[in-house]
Design a protein around this motif. Structure first.
Motif, PDB file in Angstrom:
ATOM      1  N   ASP A 207      36.940  75.357  54.546  1.00  0.00           N
ATOM      2  CA  ASP A 207      36.618  76.954  54.529  1.00  0.00           C
ATOM      3  C   ASP A 207      35.593  77.065  55.320  1.00  0.00           C
ATOM      4  O   ASP A 207      34.934  76.428  55.285  1.00  0.00           O
ATOM      5  N   ARG A 208      35.744  77.552  56.272  1.00  0.00           N
ATOM      6  CA  ARG A 208      34.356  78.578  57.075  1.00  0.00           C
ATOM      7  C   ARG A 208      34.039  77.323  57.593  1.00  0.00           C
ATOM      8  O   ARG A 208      32.935  77.803  57.811  1.00  0.00           O
ATOM      9  N   GLY A 209      34.553  77.061  58.196  1.00  0.00           N
ATOM     10  CA  GLY A 209      34.194  75.284  59.465  1.00  0.00           C
ATOM     11  C   GLY A 209      33.787  74.297  58.875  1.00  0.00           C
ATOM     12  O   GLY A 209      33.081  73.255  59.308  1.00  0.00           O
ATOM     13  N   ASN A 210      33.531  74.355  57.229  1.00  0.00           N
ATOM     14  CA  ASN A 210      33.101  73.196  56.499  1.00  0.00           C
ATOM     15  C   ASN A 210      34.156  72.842  55.294  1.00  0.00           C
ATOM     16  O   ASN A 210      35.279  73.501  54.831  1.00  0.00           O
ATOM     17  N   VAL A 211      34.031  71.176  55.013  1.00  0.00           N
ATOM     18  CA  VAL A 211      34.428  70.766  54.011  1.00  0.00           C
ATOM     19  C   VAL A 211      34.060  71.203  52.216  1.00  0.00           C
ATOM     20  O   VAL A 211      32.946  71.788  52.503  1.00  0.00           O
ATOM     21  N   LEU A 212      34.494  72.828  51.994  1.00  0.00           N
ATOM     22  CA  LEU A 212      34.314  73.227  50.719  1.00  0.00           C
ATOM     23  C   LEU A 212      34.077  72.227  49.397  1.00  0.00           C
ATOM     24  O   LEU A 212      33.136  72.068  48.809  1.00  0.00           O
ATOM     25  N   LEU A 213      35.313  71.477  49.491  1.00  0.00           N
ATOM     26  CA  LEU A 213      35.483  70.306  48.580  1.00  0.00           C
ATOM     27  C   LEU A 213      35.996  69.455  49.057  1.00  0.00           C
ATOM     28  O   LEU A 213      37.378  69.648  49.167  1.00  0.00           O
ATOM     29  N   LYS A 214      35.699  67.841  47.993  1.00  0.00           N
ATOM     30  CA  LYS A 214      36.962  67.434  48.351  1.00  0.00           C
ATOM     31  C   LYS A 214      37.011  66.297  46.804  1.00  0.00           C
ATOM     32  O   LYS A 214      35.921  66.026  46.297  1.00  0.00           O
ATOM     33  N   SER A 215      38.019  66.228  46.277  1.00  0.00           N
ATOM     34  CA  SER A 215      37.765  66.150  44.226  1.00  0.00           C
ATOM     35  C   SER A 215      39.459  65.502  44.302  1.00  0.00           C
ATOM     36  O   SER A 215      40.515  65.872  45.190  1.00  0.00           O
ATOM     37  N   ASN A 216      39.111  64.603  43.227  1.00  0.00           N
ATOM     38  CA  ASN A 216      40.212  64.379  42.485  1.00  0.00           C
ATOM     39  C   ASN A 216      41.122  65.355  41.797  1.00  0.00           C
ATOM     40  O   ASN A 216      40.548  66.098  41.123  1.00  0.00           O
ATOM     41  N   THR A 217      42.195  65.492  42.292  1.00  0.00           N
ATOM     42  CA  THR A 217      43.087  66.829  41.811  1.00  0.00           C
ATOM     43  C   THR A 217      43.122  67.103  40.514  1.00  0.00           C
ATOM     44  O   THR A 217      42.357  68.574  39.649  1.00  0.00           O
ATOM     45  N   GLU A 218      43.240  65.761  39.910  1.00  0.00           N
ATOM     46  CA  GLU A 218      43.710  66.164  38.166  1.00  0.00           C
ATOM     47  C   GLU A 218      41.674  66.439  37.247  1.00  0.00           C
ATOM     48  O   GLU A 218      40.785  67.781  36.800  1.00  0.00           O
ATOM     49  N   GLU A 219      40.980  65.814  37.943  1.00  0.00           N
ATOM     50  CA  GLU A 219      39.195  66.184  37.714  1.00  0.00           C
ATOM     51  C   GLU A 219      38.650  67.357  37.961  1.00  0.00           C
ATOM     52  O   GLU A 219      38.218  68.373  37.180  1.00  0.00           O
TER      53      GLU A 219
END
Ligand SMILES: Nc1ncnc2c1ncn2[C@@H]1O[C@H](COP(=O)(O)OP(=O)(O)OP(=O)(O)O)[C@@H](O)[C@H]1O
Length: 290
Positions: A207-219
């Motif tokens: 989002d907007r030029g950067n990684v907004l989040l990277k996460s395990n989907t379930e978590e």
């Protein structure tokens, strides 16, 4: 098997800033979903990760080695993307079987049998010319290339864009089976989020030029809530929490809350709490009003 690391990737196209310092670590043996709005820079990032597009600054490393112009590092990677059928040259002038020959020369672990079986499974003749394929069939060819590349890290850019719902489910089943039997890593970019949520072990929101989040989907989904009720009660129950995408309807309010580890809603307020789908969470975090 291999890992991929993006270190402070910046990409400008002339004076347009697309990526503004992306740091990302792709661990081996997972299926990642890369999700972002149109034009946010997903294809740009994926092409930089596979050395098909130079970064303005920053580096990509595969197993600690720079990927740029490095055959050894690139041998671990496959970036299979939509074929451009508009150009007079390139793959679209070839038959599928000829295109597979090009892929064979490109990918050291190429599995010809798998490529042919997949094309047959999708009901396409391997003798068909690429520029005579439907949009869905083109997607199937790019999927076959990605899977049969047998690359440790295989990146598919919008592989399901042209597929109908039956073919999409078929693709995700084949993908999950292939990942489970080989331990390969896959990065899949898609706009069709909901049906893929169970397939992605990890999600990356760009989002907007950067990684907004990277996460395990379930978590991630376990700490994403939609809270509704009287506006004062909602405000009180969510005070101090990460709130997004507030919607007002008279005195009622709805808000998306993303809890940090250890956080919870304040108790004792008359609010309704519901879980969120990955798609709704994405809209709440990356929609315009977020
Ligand atoms: N070769 C290029 N030259 C100039 N601008 C480009 C080039 N490639 C992409 N862009 C611009 O960079 C931005 C990001 O494009 P990119 O294709 O990476 O986005 P995306 O997230 O993959 O989009 P979509 O989901 O719509 O496919 C867009 O504004 C696009 O117009």
């Amino acid at each position: 098997m291999a890992t991929l690391v993006c270190e402070n990737i910046v990409k400008n196209y002339k004076d347009k800033k697309v990526l503004e310092g992306v740091n990302l670590e792709i661990e081996q043996g997972k299926i990642y979903g890369l999700i972002g709005r149109n034009g946010v820079g997903k294809t740009t990032l994926l092409s930089i990760m596979t050395a098909q597009n130079p970064a303005t600054s920053g580096q990509v490393y595969c197993d600690g080695e720079r990927v740029w112009e490095n055959r050894k590092a690139l041998d671990h990677l496959c970036f299979s993307r939509e074929i451009n059928t508009m150009t007079p040259l390139g793959p679209n002038t070839l038959k599928i079987k000829e295109y597979f020959r090009v892929a064979k020369a490109l990918y050291p672990n190429w599995d010809q049998k798998m490529a042919e079986e997949l094309i047959e499974h999708f009901g396409i003749s391997i003798k068909k010319k690429i520029n005579k394929l439907s949009k869905g069939m083109l997607s199937m060819v790019t999927i076959a290339i990605g899977l049969a590349s047998k690359a440790d890290i295989t990146i598919l850019d919008e592989p399901v864009a042209g597929l109908d719902v039956v073919a999409r489910e078929d693709f995700y089943r084949i993908l999950v089976e292939e990942q489970a039997s080989t331990g390969r890593t896959f990065i899949i970019s898609t706009h069709i989020i909901e049906e893929a949520a169970a397939v992605f072990e990890e999600v990356i929101f760009l989002d907007r030029g950067n990684v907004l989040l990277k996460s395990n989907t379930e978590e991630l989904l376990s700490r994403a809530l939609h809270v509704t009720g009287d506006a004062d009660a909602v405000d009180a129950a969510t005070e101090g929490l990460n709130c997004h995408h507030a919607e007002m309807m008279g005195r009622s309010k709805g808000v998306t809350v993303l809890l940090e580890p250890g956080q919870q809603l304040k108790e004792g307020y008359d609010v309704t709490v519901q879980p969120l789908s990955l798609q709704n969470l994405f809209v709440a975090l990356c929609g315009k009003e977020a």
